[in-house]
Enzyme design. Structure first.
Site, short mmCIF file in Angstrom:
data_model
loop_
_atom_site.label_atom_id
_atom_site.label_comp_id
_atom_site.label_asym_id
_atom_site.label_seq_id
_atom_site.Cartn_x
_atom_site.Cartn_y
_atom_site.Cartn_z
N HIS A 1 18.07 73.21 54.02
CA HIS A 1 17.78 72.71 52.67
C HIS A 1 16.34 72.21 52.55
CE1 HIS A 1 19.95 72.49 49.03
NE2 HIS A 1 20.43 71.27 49.07
N ASN B 1 19.31 66.15 44.76
CA ASN B 1 19.88 66.22 43.41
C ASN B 1 19.19 65.31 42.40
OD1 ASN B 1 20.85 63.85 44.37
ND2 ASN B 1 23.01 64.26 44.01
N ASN C 1 21.01 72.27 43.26
CA ASN C 1 20.98 70.99 42.55
C ASN C 1 19.57 70.46 42.31
OD1 ASN C 1 23.76 70.77 42.23
ND2 ASN C 1 24.03 69.85 44.25
#
EC number: 3.1.1.29
Length: 201
Positions: free
Chosen positions: A20, A68, A114
Site C-alpha cells: 500500500h 483513507n 480509499n
C-alpha cells in the site's frame, strides 16, 4: 504542468515496506533525485518538500493521515498554494495492474482505492493525474481451480510486503516512471504516456 506530486501510503515504520506504500516509494526517490528532504509539515498533515525538479518548482507530499484520509492532506496543500486538480499527480498502488506494470492517466474513478476516494471527495474533482503502480491482486495467488466462490483478503494483501520477485519488478516499474517524470512535470503528458506504456508497462 504538474505542481504537486503526492505519494500515497500509511505512516509508521510497520507499513514502510508494504504494498500500500508504493506511492511513498516513488516520492522518496523523487526527493532523493532533487536533493530535497521531506519534513513533517503539520499544516499539510504530511511529510512535505519543495523541490527543484527538471528546472521546475514542484511540491512533494506524503500524507501522514492514514490512507483513507489522504484528501485532508492533499486539499490543505493544494488550497494553500492555489494548485488546481489537473496540476496534481497522485502516485498509488494499483490492485488491477500486475507487479511491474505502471500506468499514467487523468481522472477516473477510485477503483476501490480509499486514498483516491478521499482525495476526489476533498477536491470535489476526479480530474487529477494518477500514476498507477501495479502490485497485483490477491485473487492471482489463488489457483484458478479454487477461485470460484473464493473471497481474497485485499486488506491483508495490501498491508503485507511484496515477495522479493514482486519487489524487484515494482522497483523497475518505479524506475521507468521516474524516467518519464521530466515530461510529466513539464505537462508533456501525452509523450510521457506513450513512452511509459510502450516500455512494457
Amino acid at each position: 504542468m504538474i505542481k504537486l506530486i503526492v505519494g500515497l501510503g500509511n505512516p509508521g515504520a510497520e507499513y514502510t515496506a508494504t504494498r500500500h506504500n508504493a506511492g511513498f516509494w516513488l516520492v522518496d526517490q523523487l526527493a532523493r533525485e532533487a536533493g530535497a528532504t521531506l519534513r513533517d509539515e503539520r499544516r499539510f498533515h504530511g511529510f512535505y518538500a519543495k523541490a527543484r525538479l527538471y528546472g521546475e518548482e514542484v511540491h512533494l507530499l506524503e500524507p501522514q493521515t492514514y490512507m483513507n484520509r489522504s484528501g485532508q492532506s492533499v486539499v490543505a496543500l493544494a488550497h494553500f498554494f492555489k494548485i488546481l486538480p489537473n496540476e496534481i499527480l497522485v502516485a498509488h498502488d494499483e490492485l488491477d495492474l500486475p507487479p511491474g506494470a505502471v500506468k499514467l492517466k487523468l481522472g477516473g474513478g477510485s477503483g476501490g482505492h480509499n486514498g483516491l476516494k478521499d482525495i476526489s471527495a476533498h477536491l470535489s474533482s476526479q480530474q487529477y493525474w494518477r500514476l498507477r503502480i501495479g502490485i497485483g491482486h490477491p485473487r492471482d495467488m489463488i489457483p484458478e481451480s479454487a477461485r470460484a466462490g473464493a473471497k481474497p483478503d485485499v486488506a491483508n494483501f495490501v498491508l503485507k510486503p511484496p515477495r522479493k520477485e514482486e519487489q524487484d519488478v515494482i522497483d523497475a516499474a518505479i524506475e521507468r516512471a521516474l524516467a518519464v517524470m521530466p515530461a510529466v512535470v513539464k505537462g508533456e503528458t501525452e509523450r510521457a504516456m506513450m513512452q511509459l506504456h510502450r516500455n512494457g508497462a
